[in-house]
Enzyme design. Structure first.
Site, PDB file in Angstrom:
ATOM      1  N   HIS A 183      86.391 134.706  32.850  1.00 21.64           N
ATOM      2  CA  HIS A 183      86.002 133.739  33.877  1.00 21.64           C
ATOM      3  C   HIS A 183      86.441 132.341  33.400  1.00 21.64           C
ATOM      4  O   HIS A 183      86.468 132.093  32.195  1.00 21.64           O
ATOM      5  CB  HIS A 183      84.478 133.798  34.026  1.00 21.64           C
ATOM      6  CG  HIS A 183      83.901 132.976  35.116  1.00 21.64           C
ATOM      7  ND1 HIS A 183      83.684 131.624  34.988  1.00 21.64           N
ATOM      8  CD2 HIS A 183      83.470 133.295  36.355  1.00 21.64           C
ATOM      9  CE1 HIS A 183      83.140 131.156  36.103  1.00 21.64           C
ATOM     10  NE2 HIS A 183      83.003 132.153  36.957  1.00 21.64           N
ATOM     11  N   GLN A 221      77.557 138.531  33.422  1.00 23.66           N
ATOM     12  CA  GLN A 221      77.495 139.711  34.304  1.00 23.66           C
ATOM     13  C   GLN A 221      76.866 140.910  33.597  1.00 23.66           C
ATOM     14  O   GLN A 221      76.802 141.995  34.175  1.00 23.66           O
ATOM     15  CB  GLN A 221      78.894 140.090  34.797  1.00 23.66           C
ATOM     16  CG  GLN A 221      79.576 139.040  35.638  1.00 23.66           C
ATOM     17  CD  GLN A 221      78.890 138.795  36.980  1.00 23.66           C
ATOM     18  OE1 GLN A 221      78.065 139.585  37.434  1.00 23.66           O
ATOM     19  NE2 GLN A 221      79.210 137.694  37.613  1.00 23.66           N
ATOM     20  N   CYS A 244      87.064 132.801  40.227  1.00 26.73           N
ATOM     21  CA  CYS A 244      87.089 131.972  39.000  1.00 26.73           C
ATOM     22  C   CYS A 244      87.748 132.718  37.857  1.00 26.73           C
ATOM     23  O   CYS A 244      87.296 132.644  36.702  1.00 26.73           O
ATOM     24  CB  CYS A 244      85.693 131.518  38.593  1.00 26.73           C
ATOM     25  SG  CYS A 244      84.847 130.607  39.852  1.00 26.73           S
ATOM     26  N   LYS A 284      71.807 134.991  38.226  1.00 24.60           N
ATOM     27  CA  LYS A 284      72.430 136.288  38.564  1.00 24.60           C
ATOM     28  C   LYS A 284      71.473 137.445  38.294  1.00 24.60           C
ATOM     29  O   LYS A 284      71.832 138.604  38.442  1.00 24.60           O
ATOM     30  CB  LYS A 284      73.723 136.469  37.763  1.00 24.60           C
ATOM     31  CG  LYS A 284      74.792 135.439  38.122  1.00 24.60           C
ATOM     32  CD  LYS A 284      76.078 135.719  37.401  1.00 24.60           C
ATOM     33  CE  LYS A 284      77.008 134.538  37.365  1.00 24.60           C
ATOM     34  NZ  LYS A 284      77.706 134.267  38.625  1.00 24.60           N
TER      35      LYS A 284
HETATM   36  N1  7TS Z   1      81.016 134.072  33.252  1.00 25.23           N
HETATM   37  C1  7TS Z   1      81.083 135.081  34.128  1.00 25.23           C
HETATM   38  C2  7TS Z   1      81.541 136.422  33.663  1.00 25.23           C
HETATM   39  C3  7TS Z   1      80.691 134.879  35.444  1.00 25.23           C
HETATM   40  O1  7TS Z   1      80.762 135.885  36.302  1.00 25.23           O
HETATM   41  C4  7TS Z   1      80.243 133.601  35.846  1.00 25.23           C
HETATM   42  C5  7TS Z   1      79.897 133.295  37.262  1.00 25.23           C
HETATM   43  C6  7TS Z   1      80.162 132.600  34.873  1.00 25.23           C
HETATM   44  C7  7TS Z   1      80.566 132.860  33.594  1.00 25.23           C
HETATM   45  C8  7TS Z   1      79.647 131.233  35.184  1.00 25.23           C
HETATM   46  O2  7TS Z   1      78.282 131.280  35.403  1.00 25.23           O
HETATM   47  P1  7TS Z   1      77.487 129.972  35.865  1.00 25.23           P
HETATM   48  O3  7TS Z   1      76.125 130.481  36.182  1.00 25.23           O
HETATM   49  O4  7TS Z   1      77.490 129.035  34.713  1.00 25.23           O
HETATM   50  O5  7TS Z   1      78.222 129.444  37.051  1.00 25.23           O
HETATM   51  N2  7TS Z   1      80.576 134.108  38.187  1.00 25.23           N
HETATM   52  C9  7TS Z   1      80.680 133.954  39.514  1.00 25.23           C
HETATM   53  C10 7TS Z   1      81.344 134.881  40.318  1.00 25.23           C
HETATM   54  O6  7TS Z   1      81.853 135.892  39.910  1.00 25.23           O
HETATM   55  N3  7TS Z   1      81.283 134.458  41.605  1.00 25.23           N
HETATM   56  O7  7TS Z   1      80.615 133.311  41.633  1.00 25.23           O
HETATM   57  C11 7TS Z   1      80.233 132.975  40.351  1.00 25.23           C
END
Ligand code: 7TS
Length: 409
Positions: free
Chosen positions: A121, A201, A364, A224
């Site tokens: 990501h 995830q 992303c 999440k």
């Molecule tokens: N790493 C992974 C594997 C993710 O899926 C996400 C967010 C992040 C980091 C970032 O997380 P945050 O809470 O700091 O934003 N993924 C997604 C997605 O797959 N669709 O929207 C956000």
């Protein structure tokens, strides 16, 4: 399969969208929240709201107990040794940036290597790009197998004794693959590197045990996994955290402030500058209670069953391409796909007209899109409230979209 009773604990699910009962298949972006979490936050603001760590009045003590109690729940959830190793952050992104800016800037030098993979990501790419640029280090990528999995041979080829940091996602937000973190950690350590894990995830979907993984850092987001937005966690081994400098300076994180020099609080508070995310942490604690009551093993099993069913049913549709491994056991509840020439945004729009929420875009993960040789995909992602009927609705929706665009084209 988890039951209808559980689904009913998520009030948002029971609504109609565009004249159809909602089918929410975008939990990898953010999950819905169970009533228990909504109630915990509401209770906090109704009865206990106050600032923490000031120890003078009753509400302040209650707020502190709620906040620090949540930290203990996170410690247990991750099987960390001590609450000193649990830092509350705004989310995964903030947690990974903290590692890059604090550990990375102190330990990476010109000529060193930082190793990540093609499936990361953006939040687990850019902090390392910035670090590599600032330090004159090299950012290396572990190539993927054809089905989007990681082979340990490729890890061994890429990680060398020049590598200082290896950072890999536990579960892919695009391919759904569950990566062999324990084994990759071993290879990182054999080469003298630290292992950072992006658990955004994974933490919502399977049992994470940081002691068994032996990773040095583990990052995840509350939103999440049933908790509110704006709260996340960085786990770090105490030996590293003790040596690391804070990256945010100000109130809450200090011990003594002089005119020219100041000292920091002990762990974990030296990394939590400013009034912390009190209600968020309490919500995260409630989400952990909720997930532990179901049992993380049952959550994982439920998602494997849904993924297996979805893979089987979606393949019925002619012209569909599903990315990632065919084996549902190798993936969490994420299915990324494309349907012939239909643009994923158009597909998601037609699905939305039928009450079905999926995500479309690059998720992303632009380097992974390049690796897959696509510019965008559609993605359905599942959580505890999803059922086989939701997948049937998705398949029906895809048929409608296919007919619609066949007519148009
Ligand atoms: N790493 C992974 C594997 C993710 O899926 C996400 C967010 C992040 C980091 C970032 O997380 P945050 O809470 O700091 O934003 N993924 C997604 C997605 O797959 N669709 O929207 C956000």
């Amino acid at each position: 399969m988890l039951d209808q009773d559980l689904r009913n604990q998520f009030p948002i699910i029971n609504q109609e969208v565009n004249g159809h009962p909602l089918v929410y298949l975008d939990s990898a972006a953010t999950s819905q929240k169970p009533q228990q979490v909504i109630d915990a936050i509401s209770h906090y603001y109704t009865y206990d709201n106050s600032n923490v760590h000031r120890g003078v009045h009753t509400l302040g003590n209650r707020a502190t107990e709620g906040y620090e109690g949540a930290r203990e729940k996170v410690r247990r959830f991750l099987n960390a040794k001590s609450t000193e190793e649990i830092i509350f952050t705004r989310g995964t992104t903030t947690a990974l940036n903290l590692v890059a800016q604090s550990y990375g800037f102190a330990n990476v030098e010109a000529g060193d290597e930082i190793v990540i993979t093609y499936m990361e990501h953006h939040s687990n790419i850019i902090p390392w790009q910035q670090l590599a640029k600032a330090k004159g280090a090299t950012l290396k990528y572990i190539d993927l197998e054809e089905d989007g999995t990681i082979s340990l041979d490729k890890v061994r080829e890429t990680v060398t004794n020049q590598t200082k940091i290896v950072s890999v996602m536990h579960v892919s937000n695009v391919l759904g693959t569950i990566n062999p973190i324990q084994e990759i950690t071993k290879i990182a350590h054999e080469n003298g590197a630290v292992m950072v894990v992006d658990g955004a995830q994974a933490a919502p979907h399977l049992k994470v045990d940081v002691e068994a993984l032996d990773c040095d850092f583990y990052a995840f987001s509350g939103h999440k996994m049933g908790a509110p937005t704006g709260i996340g966690v960085l786990y770090g081994k105490k030996a590293h955290l003790n040596k690391m400098e804070p990256v945010e300076f100000g109130g809450e994180m200090i011990d003594f402030v002089g005119l020219q020099e100041s000292t920091w609080k002990e762990l974990p508070w030296k990394f939590e500058g400013g009034t912390p995310i009190i209600a968020g942490a309490i919500g995260l604690g409630a989400a952990i209670d909720f997930l532990e009551k179901i049992g993380l093993d049952n959550v994982e099993k439920h998602e494997h069953e849904l993924a297996a069913y979805a893979l089987e049913r979606m393949k019925e549709i002619e012209g569909i391409t599903i990315y990632g491994p065919d084996n549902a056991e190798a993936r969490a509840g994420v299915i990324t796909f494309n349907l012939e020439e239909v643009h994923p945004h158009d597909l998601a729009t037609v699905l939305d007209m039928n009450g079905i929420a999926v995500r479309a875009g690059h998720h992303c993960a632009q380097p992974l899109m390049k690796w897959l040789k696509v510019s965008a995909t559609a993605r359905a992602s599942f959580y505890v409230y999803n059922t086989k009927e939701d997948i049937d609705r998705l398949v029906d929706g895809l048929r409608i979209a296919k007919e619609y665009f066949t007519d148009v084209i």
